[in-house]
Write a protein that holds these residues in place. Structure first.
Motif, PDB file in Angstrom:
ATOM      1  N   TYR A 110       5.771  -2.952  -9.690  1.00  0.00           N
ATOM      2  CA  TYR A 110       4.583  -2.201  -9.220  1.00  0.00           C
ATOM      3  C   TYR A 110       4.934  -1.738  -7.670  1.00  0.00           C
ATOM      4  O   TYR A 110       4.455  -0.546  -7.365  1.00  0.00           O
ATOM      5  N   ALA A 111       5.716  -2.424  -6.856  1.00  0.00           N
ATOM      6  CA  ALA A 111       6.046  -2.096  -5.322  1.00  0.00           C
ATOM      7  C   ALA A 111       6.597  -0.504  -5.542  1.00  0.00           C
ATOM      8  O   ALA A 111       6.279   0.335  -4.721  1.00  0.00           O
ATOM      9  N   GLY A 138      -3.021  -4.463  -6.901  1.00  0.00           N
ATOM     10  CA  GLY A 138      -1.695  -4.626  -5.941  1.00  0.00           C
ATOM     11  C   GLY A 138      -1.048  -5.932  -6.312  1.00  0.00           C
ATOM     12  O   GLY A 138      -1.364  -6.224  -7.484  1.00  0.00           O
ATOM     13  N   LYS A 177       0.566  -7.407   2.069  1.00  0.00           N
ATOM     14  CA  LYS A 177       1.442  -6.281   2.296  1.00  0.00           C
ATOM     15  C   LYS A 177       2.145  -6.501   3.747  1.00  0.00           C
ATOM     16  O   LYS A 177       1.467  -6.789   4.622  1.00  0.00           O
ATOM     17  N   PHE A 204       5.798   4.223  -1.936  1.00  0.00           N
ATOM     18  CA  PHE A 204       4.581   3.693  -1.302  1.00  0.00           C
ATOM     19  C   PHE A 204       4.595   4.158   0.095  1.00  0.00           C
ATOM     20  O   PHE A 204       3.948   3.766   0.832  1.00  0.00           O
ATOM     21  N   HIS A 209       3.827   2.092  -7.761  1.00  0.00           N
ATOM     22  CA  HIS A 209       2.319   2.353  -7.754  1.00  0.00           C
ATOM     23  C   HIS A 209       1.905   3.731  -7.311  1.00  0.00           C
ATOM     24  O   HIS A 209       2.419   4.205  -6.550  1.00  0.00           O
ATOM     25  N   ALA A 243       4.228  -3.794  -1.389  1.00  0.00           N
ATOM     26  CA  ALA A 243       3.008  -3.102  -1.883  1.00  0.00           C
ATOM     27  C   ALA A 243       1.761  -3.585  -1.463  1.00  0.00           C
ATOM     28  O   ALA A 243       2.026  -4.901  -0.889  1.00  0.00           O
TER      29      ALA A 243
END
Length: 371
Positions: free
Chosen positions: A345-346, A292, A214, A162, A349, A315
């Motif tokens: 996901y964080a 997200g 976030k 990220f 992604h 994220a």
């Protein structure tokens, strides 16, 4: 049309779950008389200086000691030149840099927008609103600093994915284009839904509340109103019906099966996910992304700032995500399982995965359960 709900996050001094002063070190840069400051009532072990110059002196004298702050809070009138110099000095002398937040109460909206655009700080916080929010933000930043200090050469470094500016720029460009087109096309649908809501119950068509996204950034979150007016005030009396339970030491979410506060129109909107459409406004503003982790009410977000769970805030906040396409509307999903999907996901992604989630979203729009 809009209504504002102040979340029921208690002040630290009144929060029964916090029995000791927090193990978080603050450095407050303030120019007022501190004797009567409400901050002293709780942050007695923190340090206060009256300018950037004295702040630098304090940090130089305490570098490599336990007194080094986890968070710097600035509460003096804005001087861009001084702040720029201070932020640059912090970045050059501390690795990872000590997070910096500014008190919203001494800034104008134009100043806030410019600060974010120039990336001169980590966040803007209303420190007079609720000291609990400041405390949990500091916990998140402390967790983030720990992650940023991981050796970037490690393949399993959860931060690597990220930090790509190219991915962030492409994602933001896609968000702006899609949300703007969708809002224009769906405007008649917006008006029809608002009319139906107002025909069934008195009150606004769009509901606005504070959410944490976030970086634990708090923003105004929009949805079509699906509950009776005043539903938030009934959370305490209904908490025993929470399908997620309230086990100590685990993430805390609040959701009720067949929630009695939901209206008939609201049930339809929730089961078809049409209640989420106003979040396109959040996407266009930059508070959220199309894909997200879900932005959380403050009373839920506050339970996820521990070292084990805080990574989910690294994220972007999104309208849809892994939770929606894998587990949305399923009663058997545990709080830990939901947060693990957020952390997954964080850590991983990218645009390809975002497109995969978007492709899977239509089949997840209709819930099987009223939860």
């Amino acid at each position: 049309m809009l209504t504002t709900t102040r979340e029921n996050a208690p002040d630290l001094n009144e929060d029964p779950t916090i029995t000791h002063k927090p193990q978080i070190q603050f450095l407050f840069i303030k120019s007022i008389d501190l004797q009567n400051s409400p901050l002293l009532q709780f942050y007695q072990d923190s340090n206060f200086v009256d300018s950037f110059a004295t702040g630098k002196t304090y940090l130089k004298n305490n570098n490599n000691t336990a007194a080094l702050p986890d968070l710097i809070v600035i509460d003096i009138p804005l001087n861009f030149a001084e702040l720029t110099s201070f932020q640059k000095w912090i970045a050059e002398n501390f690795n990872p840099p000590i997070p910096i937040v500014y008190n919203e109460g001494v800034l104008t909206q134009n100043e806030i927008q410019k600060l974010y655009k120039l990336k001169l700080l980590d966040d803007v916080v209303n420190i007079d609103y609720n000291s609990t929010v400041l405390y949990y933000k500091a916990k998140f930043f402390k967790k983030r600093s720990t992650q940023l200090s991981i050796d970037s050469s490690k393949k399993d470094n959860p931060v690597k994915q990220f930090t790509s500016n190219k991915v962030s720029l492409a994602k933001r460009t896609l968000d702006i284009i899609v949300s703007l087109i969708a809002i224009i096309i769906l405007l008649p649908v917006f008006l029809i839904i608002i009319l139906l809501i107002k025909l069934e119950t008195k009150g606004p068509g769009i509901y606005k509340s504070k959410r944490a996204g976030k970086g634990f950034k708090i923003f105004d979150f929009y949805k079509f109103r699906t509950m009776v007016v005043g539903a938030d005030s009934k959370i305490e009396e209904l908490y025993n019906l929470n399908i997620y339970g309230t086990t100590e030491g685990t993430p805390s979410f609040f959701k009720i099966a067949n929630d009695p506060r939901i209206t008939k129109v609201g049930t339809f909107l929730r089961n078809t996910s049409l209640d989420e459409l106003p979040q396109l406004i959040n996407v266009l503003k930059g508070d959220m992304s199309l894909v997200g982790n879900r932005p959380l009410p403050l009373y839920e977000a506050a339970t996820l700032t521990t070292n084990e769970w805080a990574e989910r805030f690294m994220a972007p906040a999104g309208i849809t995500g892994l939770w929606q396409v894998k587990k949305r509307g399923q009663k058997e999903m545990s709080p830990a399982e939901r947060v693990e999907l957020d952390i997954n996901y964080a850590r991983n992604h990218n645009l390809a995965r975002d497109f995969w989630i978007i492709a899977k979203t239509p089949s997840a729009l209709f819930q099987k359960e009223n939860v």
